[in-house]
Motif scaffolding. Sequence first.
Motif, mmCIF file in Angstrom:
data_model
loop_
_atom_site.group_PDB
_atom_site.id
_atom_site.type_symbol
_atom_site.label_atom_id
_atom_site.label_comp_id
_atom_site.label_asym_id
_atom_site.label_seq_id
_atom_site.Cartn_x
_atom_site.Cartn_y
_atom_site.Cartn_z
ATOM 1 N N PHE A 112 0.810 -1.211 0.000
ATOM 2 C CA PHE A 112 0.000 0.000 0.000
ATOM 3 C C PHE A 112 0.847 1.265 0.000
ATOM 4 C CE2 PHE A 112 -2.841 -3.234 1.704
ATOM 5 C CZ PHE A 112 -4.010 -2.984 1.002
ATOM 6 N N SER A 113 2.171 1.114 0.100
ATOM 7 C CA SER A 113 3.052 2.285 0.152
ATOM 8 C C SER A 113 3.490 2.746 -1.236
ATOM 9 C CB SER A 113 4.292 1.978 1.002
ATOM 10 O OG SER A 113 5.130 1.033 0.372
ATOM 11 N N VAL A 114 3.112 2.012 -2.286
ATOM 12 C CA VAL A 114 3.411 2.408 -3.658
ATOM 13 C C VAL A 114 2.110 2.860 -4.326
ATOM 14 C CG1 VAL A 114 5.412 0.906 -3.853
ATOM 15 C CG2 VAL A 114 3.166 0.026 -4.483
ATOM 16 N N PRO A 115 2.191 3.800 -5.283
ATOM 17 C CA PRO A 115 0.977 4.397 -5.852
ATOM 18 C C PRO A 115 -0.011 3.384 -6.428
ATOM 19 C CG PRO A 115 2.911 5.662 -6.490
ATOM 20 C CD PRO A 115 3.420 4.432 -5.805
ATOM 21 N N GLU A 116 0.514 2.336 -7.065
ATOM 22 C CA GLU A 116 -0.372 1.370 -7.718
ATOM 23 C C GLU A 116 -0.857 0.274 -6.782
ATOM 24 O OE1 GLU A 116 3.871 -0.119 -8.350
ATOM 25 O OE2 GLU A 116 2.806 1.801 -8.225
ATOM 26 N N GLY A 117 -0.394 0.279 -5.528
ATOM 27 C CA GLY A 117 -0.689 -0.823 -4.629
ATOM 28 C C GLY A 117 -2.163 -1.029 -4.365
ATOM 29 N N SER A 118 -2.870 0.024 -3.964
ATOM 30 C CA SER A 118 -4.298 -0.111 -3.661
ATOM 31 C C SER A 118 -5.077 -0.548 -4.892
ATOM 32 C CB SER A 118 -4.853 1.216 -3.131
ATOM 33 O OG SER A 118 -4.289 1.517 -1.872
ATOM 34 N N GLU A 119 -4.664 -0.045 -6.069
ATOM 35 C CA GLU A 119 -5.349 -0.428 -7.311
ATOM 36 C C GLU A 119 -5.170 -1.918 -7.593
ATOM 37 O OE1 GLU A 119 -5.269 0.727 -12.081
ATOM 38 O OE2 GLU A 119 -4.257 1.994 -10.611
ATOM 39 N N LEU A 120 -3.959 -2.424 -7.397
ATOM 40 C CA LEU A 120 -3.730 -3.857 -7.613
ATOM 41 C C LEU A 120 -4.523 -4.691 -6.616
ATOM 42 C CD1 LEU A 120 0.116 -4.020 -8.334
ATOM 43 C CD2 LEU A 120 -1.723 -4.625 -9.925
ATOM 44 N N VAL A 121 -4.496 -4.304 -5.348
ATOM 45 C CA VAL A 121 -5.221 -5.071 -4.329
ATOM 46 C C VAL A 121 -6.718 -5.050 -4.620
ATOM 47 C CG1 VAL A 121 -5.811 -5.216 -1.882
ATOM 48 C CG2 VAL A 121 -3.447 -4.756 -2.563
ATOM 49 N N SER A 122 -7.240 -3.908 -5.036
ATOM 50 C CA SER A 122 -8.676 -3.829 -5.328
ATOM 51 C C SER A 122 -9.058 -4.697 -6.521
ATOM 52 C CB SER A 122 -9.092 -2.375 -5.580
ATOM 53 O OG SER A 122 -8.480 -1.864 -6.752
ATOM 54 N N ALA A 123 -8.086 -5.005 -7.401
ATOM 55 C CA ALA A 123 -8.354 -5.866 -8.554
ATOM 56 C C ALA A 123 -8.296 -7.348 -8.205
ATOM 57 C CB ALA A 123 -7.371 -5.558 -9.683
ATOM 58 N N MET A 124 -7.801 -7.667 -7.024
ATOM 59 C CA MET A 124 -7.793 -9.053 -6.569
ATOM 60 C C MET A 124 -9.177 -9.415 -6.041
ATOM 61 S SD MET A 124 -4.201 -8.989 -4.434
ATOM 62 C CE MET A 124 -2.640 -8.584 -5.245
ATOM 63 N N PRO A 125 -9.696 -10.581 -6.379
ATOM 64 C CA PRO A 125 -11.007 -10.961 -5.844
ATOM 65 C C PRO A 125 -10.993 -10.927 -4.319
ATOM 66 C CG PRO A 125 -10.303 -12.478 -7.565
ATOM 67 C CD PRO A 125 -9.124 -11.609 -7.264
ATOM 68 N N ARG A 126 -11.958 -10.252 -3.744
ATOM 69 C CA ARG A 126 -11.981 -10.113 -2.288
ATOM 70 C C ARG A 126 -11.987 -11.464 -1.583
ATOM 71 N NH1 ARG A 126 -16.639 -6.765 1.087
ATOM 72 N NH2 ARG A 126 -16.384 -7.916 3.025
ATOM 73 N N THR A 127 -12.595 -12.461 -2.196
ATOM 74 C CA THR A 127 -12.685 -13.787 -1.584
ATOM 75 C C THR A 127 -11.399 -14.600 -1.721
ATOM 76 O OG1 THR A 127 -13.655 -14.638 -3.639
ATOM 77 C CG2 THR A 127 -15.174 -13.919 -1.906
ATOM 78 N N ARG A 128 -10.354 -13.984 -2.293
ATOM 79 C CA ARG A 128 -9.086 -14.699 -2.457
ATOM 80 C C ARG A 128 -7.921 -13.959 -1.785
ATOM 81 N NH1 ARG A 128 -12.417 -17.700 -3.175
ATOM 82 N NH2 ARG A 128 -12.912 -19.006 -4.970
ATOM 83 N N VAL A 129 -8.214 -12.976 -0.972
ATOM 84 C CA VAL A 129 -7.169 -12.169 -0.344
ATOM 85 C C VAL A 129 -6.938 -12.602 1.099
ATOM 86 C CG1 VAL A 129 -6.539 -9.839 0.427
ATOM 87 C CG2 VAL A 129 -7.566 -10.177 -1.838
ATOM 88 N N LEU A 130 -5.655 -12.752 1.451
ATOM 89 C CA LEU A 130 -5.215 -13.018 2.817
ATOM 90 C C LEU A 130 -4.243 -11.901 3.215
ATOM 91 C CD1 LEU A 130 -4.600 -16.798 2.169
ATOM 92 C CD2 LEU A 130 -6.442 -15.882 3.583
ATOM 93 N N MET A 131 -3.816 -11.888 4.469
ATOM 94 C CA MET A 131 -2.883 -10.854 4.927
ATOM 95 C C MET A 131 -1.555 -11.472 5.331
ATOM 96 S SD MET A 131 -5.268 -8.326 7.235
ATOM 97 C CE MET A 131 -5.682 -9.631 8.395
ATOM 98 N N GLU A 132 -0.512 -10.648 5.286
ATOM 99 C CA GLU A 132 0.817 -11.071 5.706
ATOM 100 C C GLU A 132 1.573 -9.863 6.255
ATOM 101 O OE1 GLU A 132 4.007 -10.464 2.396
ATOM 102 O OE2 GLU A 132 2.683 -12.086 1.714
ATOM 103 N N THR A 133 2.680 -10.130 6.934
ATOM 104 C CA THR A 133 3.617 -9.068 7.312
ATOM 105 C C THR A 133 4.907 -9.155 6.510
ATOM 106 O OG1 THR A 133 4.576 -10.438 9.074
ATOM 107 C CG2 THR A 133 2.791 -8.903 9.694
#
Length: 292
Positions: free
Chosen positions: A183-204
């Motif tokens: 999320f710290s790069v300009p395109e990050g939120s756009e890429l994440v929003s293009a991922m199906p919400r039902t296929r997203v997990l979190m990591e550190t």
Amino acid sequence: MTSLPLLDMHCHPIQARSYVTRYPLTDNGSLLSVAADQPSLLAVTMSPDEWSGRASSSVAGSAKSVWALGLHPWEQQNRDQLASFLNLVPECDAVGEVGLDGSLWAGSDLNSQREILITILDNQHSRDRIVSIHGYEANADLVGVLEEHLCAGVIYHWFSGNSETLQRAVALDIFYSVNHAMFSVPEGSELVSAMPRTRVLMETDAPSIDRATGRALSPGAEETDDRPLWPGEVGLTEVELGQVWGVDVAEVRRQVWQNLAELESRLQRRPFSAVEMLSRFDASGSTNILER
């Protein structure tokens, strides 16, 4: 049980031990999580040797730590390492970190990496497990391998490719673990929003990300502007995902557990028992948050 645990699906507890001046340790030398509640962790390793040494690097205070057997492309991969990996994989609960890397940090050329990765992905035991996979500077190459050698349990760790490559990945119906640095790069939120919400997990990817700035840390860096993330410290990413999805953090957390339950339903080895975790949460009387 009042809430679902935090869920960190890619972290490096053994590497995090090198930050001895930054990371509080328990009396027995294990890492102490700073998460407000006990996290569940997918603890990845760089090599069979590192996986074999995991017993002395447990994360204190975690609800569950699942250790993944890795053969990272930054390692000097060879036939002996691969043989060791294949010998150990029947014993492991998950696979990771494996993959391709096109950067100067890679330990071997892409062709050699590709041969090793295909052998890992085609292994019958890998195919029954969660597989956390790396594609830095090789995203299109990695998706090409997955198009021919897909495992049901693939989680694409820290996707950093372009939108076209992401579309190819989405067509494979795989999962993604996203982190604060994305999320710290300009395109990050756009890429994440293009991922199906039902296929997203979190990591550190702890300790590879600076908590305050969200920037990626260089391998081996021990001095940061603030400090690196700890394993399980996904609260910042929960907030960022909530902003992308337009929901609160409670719904984000439930969604990622539902996604993990879907992932485990495809596999024989289900180390997180996500369905049971969700059932216990619902039985506690908490509000059922509907998947959108």
